[in-house]
Design an enzyme around this catalytic site. Structure first.
Site, PDB file in Angstrom:
ATOM      1  CE  LYS A   1       6.149 -12.073  10.628  1.00  0.00           C
ATOM      2  NZ  LYS A   1       5.437 -11.654   9.413  1.00  0.00           N
TER       3      LYS A   1
ATOM      4  NE  ARG B   1       3.010  -1.474   6.844  1.00  0.00           N
ATOM      5  CZ  ARG B   1       2.154  -2.078   6.014  1.00  0.00           C
ATOM      6  NH1 ARG B   1       0.981  -1.525   5.750  1.00  0.00           N
ATOM      7  NH2 ARG B   1       2.471  -3.202   5.438  1.00  0.00           N
TER       8      ARG B   1
HETATM    9  N1  BES Z   1       8.837  -8.761   8.040  1.00  0.00           N
HETATM   10  C1  BES Z   1       7.594  -8.942   7.421  1.00  0.00           C
HETATM   11  C2  BES Z   1       7.683  -9.054   5.895  1.00  0.00           C
HETATM   12  C3  BES Z   1       8.431 -10.266   5.379  1.00  0.00           C
HETATM   13  C4  BES Z   1       7.733 -11.434   5.112  1.00  0.00           C
HETATM   14  C5  BES Z   1       9.768 -10.204   5.138  1.00  0.00           C
HETATM   15  C6  BES Z   1       8.407 -12.535   4.643  1.00  0.00           C
HETATM   16  C7  BES Z   1      10.449 -11.306   4.637  1.00  0.00           C
HETATM   17  C8  BES Z   1       9.766 -12.478   4.394  1.00  0.00           C
HETATM   18  C9  BES Z   1       6.651  -7.776   7.740  1.00  0.00           C
HETATM   19  O1  BES Z   1       6.863  -7.147   8.950  1.00  0.00           O
HETATM   20  C10 BES Z   1       5.279  -8.355   7.803  1.00  0.00           C
HETATM   21  O2  BES Z   1       5.012  -9.091   8.701  1.00  0.00           O
HETATM   22  N2  BES Z   1       4.453  -8.004   6.849  1.00  0.00           N
HETATM   23  C11 BES Z   1       3.126  -8.484   6.839  1.00  0.00           C
HETATM   24  C12 BES Z   1       2.252  -7.304   6.552  1.00  0.00           C
HETATM   25  C13 BES Z   1       0.825  -7.564   6.749  1.00  0.00           C
HETATM   26  C14 BES Z   1       0.504  -7.698   8.220  1.00  0.00           C
HETATM   27  C15 BES Z   1       0.093  -6.426   6.144  1.00  0.00           C
HETATM   28  C16 BES Z   1       3.020  -9.529   5.739  1.00  0.00           C
HETATM   29  O3  BES Z   1       3.675  -9.373   4.714  1.00  0.00           O
HETATM   30  O4  BES Z   1       2.316 -10.511   5.921  1.00  0.00           O
HETATM   31 MN    MN Z   2       5.781  -8.025  10.542  1.00  0.00          MN
END
Ligand code: BES
Ligand code: MN
Ligand code: ZN
Length: 492
Positions: free
Chosen positions: A264, A338
């Site tokens: 990230k 997921r």
């Molecule tokens: N844990 C995150 C989602 C999240 C984002 C929770 C902000 C709380 C606050 C999840 O694992 C994630 O990283 N999702 C990605 C998915 C993408 C790679 C398709 C996202 O939302 O950017």
């Molecule tokens: Mn994630």
């Protein structure tokens, strides 16, 4: 956990030995209106002069009440009086009166549902998270210690006790979720779950990485393998005599989400210690149900892993074999939730329950679509509808979202059974995650699918501030009370 004492009293508020008496004002068309308490009507000009409007979350204070040592506060109810405005007003008052010893809530409400809501709001608001304050502990005002709810309604001790059990578990969820990711990792989360379950009529099983591998949980193993702190699956079972229905619960317990190799950006990582919030909610839910003796069988699968970056972490394009044999090509290691949930969904399905409910901080897209106070609910229309309806009662907004069939093709893979996402495609991100999970919901012998609801709490699990109603900044414990209502209404 809150140590708030709550009592009820039919006595005149001014006769009570308390520090602050709180009355309520409604935001009327022509300005604020005090709710009941005709003896205080004369104060209205003074209160309006110091800014009273009666809108929600407002708290206006005056120095004293005649004939009492207490000072006076007026809390806003907003325009409409419902159980939820009562809950929020009681909470807003108790929250903003932190640092005060004793408070009388004389909001002029005698309806049983309003009184229960006030008690609940007060208990939820008397929460603060100070575990990590060392030299600045004194900056945090102690929550109100004692609340007297002034009402003509009589509230049996059992009702107060029930609300306390619920709000104590919401506090447990908030405590766990607020904890630093340095301290809360899969094993310590499993330990905390075991500890919290002590004395409750449940059994707790902790699967370590060897057991997870032996059981074919390739999603949890895969995501967990990048960390020196190995993954865990915590299975909590509550099987009361007299239960006729069985609900499987699956929670996302990512104790820290760096994104993995698909790392990230720095700013997006902020807050990722809260990525275990779904697992915490379901731990709180099953322990609440068990301690209340709810006659429904529940089995919770809490899928715990740290999504870290190392030479042992999974790569992009690695193909994982999930529990049950489905292979998944990992196109982005940040769509990890997921993957761990898939194993949990299959495990839950194997017991052929009457329904499966999963809770996860699954997608940033949930925040894009619904903001930070509303939970996205997907899956079986009837069950999702029941969750949304229950959320209206508990004051926790939940909203039904679709799983459009045309999005399924985003998960097609060249070599594996499916992918975890289509790179570069952000269309309906929350829905695609739901469609991914749906693939792991079991089918019954008669060909029917197990009714399932998926709750994406990415937005609502944490209040990014400012404080409102009964909620301070930080973890909210959202969905515990709503899902308890669903269980009570539809599964007992
Ligand atoms: N844990 C995150 C989602 C999240 C984002 C929770 C902000 C709380 C606050 C999840 O694992 C994630 O990283 N999702 C990605 C998915 C993408 C790679 C398709 C996202 O939302 O950017
Ligand atoms: Mn994630
Ligand atoms: Zn995540």
């Amino acid at each position: 956990m809150s140590s708030l004492t709550v009592t009820t009293s039919a006595a005149a508020p001014a006769s009570l030995d308390v520090d602050v008496v709180v009355i309520a004002a409604r935001a009327g068309k022509d300005g604020p209106e005090l709710v009941t308490h005709p003896d205080l009507a004369g104060l209205l000009p003074a209160l309006t002069a110091v800014g009273l409007t009666g809108k929600a979350d407002e708290l206006v204070r005056l120095p004293s009440i005649e004939g009492s040592r207490a000072s006076l506060a007026v809390v806003g109810l907003g325009a409409e009086l419902t159980a939820d405005t009562a809950r929020r007003a009681a909470g807003a008052a108790v929250r903003q009166l932190a640092g005060t010893g004793s408070v009388a809530l004389a909001l002029g409400l005698d309806d049983e549902s309003h009184v229960h809501a006030m008690v609940e709001g007060a208990m939820l608001a008397a929460y603060s998270f100070t575990d990590y304050r060392a030299k600045t502990a004194s900056k945090v005002k102690a929550p109100v210690a004692a609340v007297t709810v002034c009402t003509q309604a009589s509230v049996p001790d059992a009702a107060l006790e029930r609300i306390r059990v619920i709000t104590d578990h919401v506090a447990l969820v908030r405590d766990l979720t607020n904890r630093s990711g340095g301290d809360l990792y899969p094993q310590s989360f499993a330990d905390a779950a075991t500890e919290a379950a002590k004395g409750a009529p449940v059994t707790v099983e902790v699967w370590d990485e060897k057991k997870l591998a032996a059981e074919g949980c390739g999603g949890i193993i895969g995501i967990g393998q990048g960390s020196s702190r190995p993954p865990r699956l915590v299975k909590v079972s509550y099987a009361p005599a007299g239960a006729t229905k069985h609900v499987g619960l699956v929670g996302k317990g990512i104790t820290y989400d760096t994104g993995g190799i698909s790392v990230k950006p720095a700013d997006a990582m902020n807050g990722m210690q809260n990525d275990m919030g779904g697992a915490a909610v379901l731990l709180g839910l099953i322990l609440t149900a068990a301690r209340l003796g709810l006659p429904v069988r529940l089995t919770a699968y809490l899928c715990m892993a740290e999504n870290l970056i190392s030479s042992t972490a999974i790569r992009v394009n690695d193909i994982l074999t999930m529990r049950g044999g489905t292979t998944v090509e990992v196109m982005n290691t940040d769509a990890e939730g997921r993957l761990v949930m898939a194993d949990g969904m299959v495990l839950a399905s194997e017991e052929n329950p009457d329904a499966i409910i999963d809770v996860a901080t699954l997608t940033g897209a949930a925040i894009v679509s619904l903001g930070r106070r509303t939970v996205g609910v997907m899956g079986d229309d009837e069950l999702a509808g029941a969750v949304v309806a229950a959320g209206r009662e508990t004051g926790e907004p939940h909203w039904h979202m679709p799983l459009p069939e045309e999005l399924r093709s985003q998960l097609d893979s060249r070599f594996a059974d499916m992918t975890n996402l289509k790179p570069g495609n952000r269309d309906g991100g929350m829905l695609v995650a739901g469609i991914f999970l749906r693939e792991f919901v079991g089918t019954r012998a008669d060909g029917s699918t197990i009714p399932w609801a998926h709750l994406d709490i990415a937005g609502a699990a944490v209040n990014e501030g400012p404080a409102y109603g009964y909620l301070d900044a930080g973890a909210t414990g959202v969905s515990v009370r709503t899902l308890l209502t669903v269980l009570e209404k539809h599964f007992v």
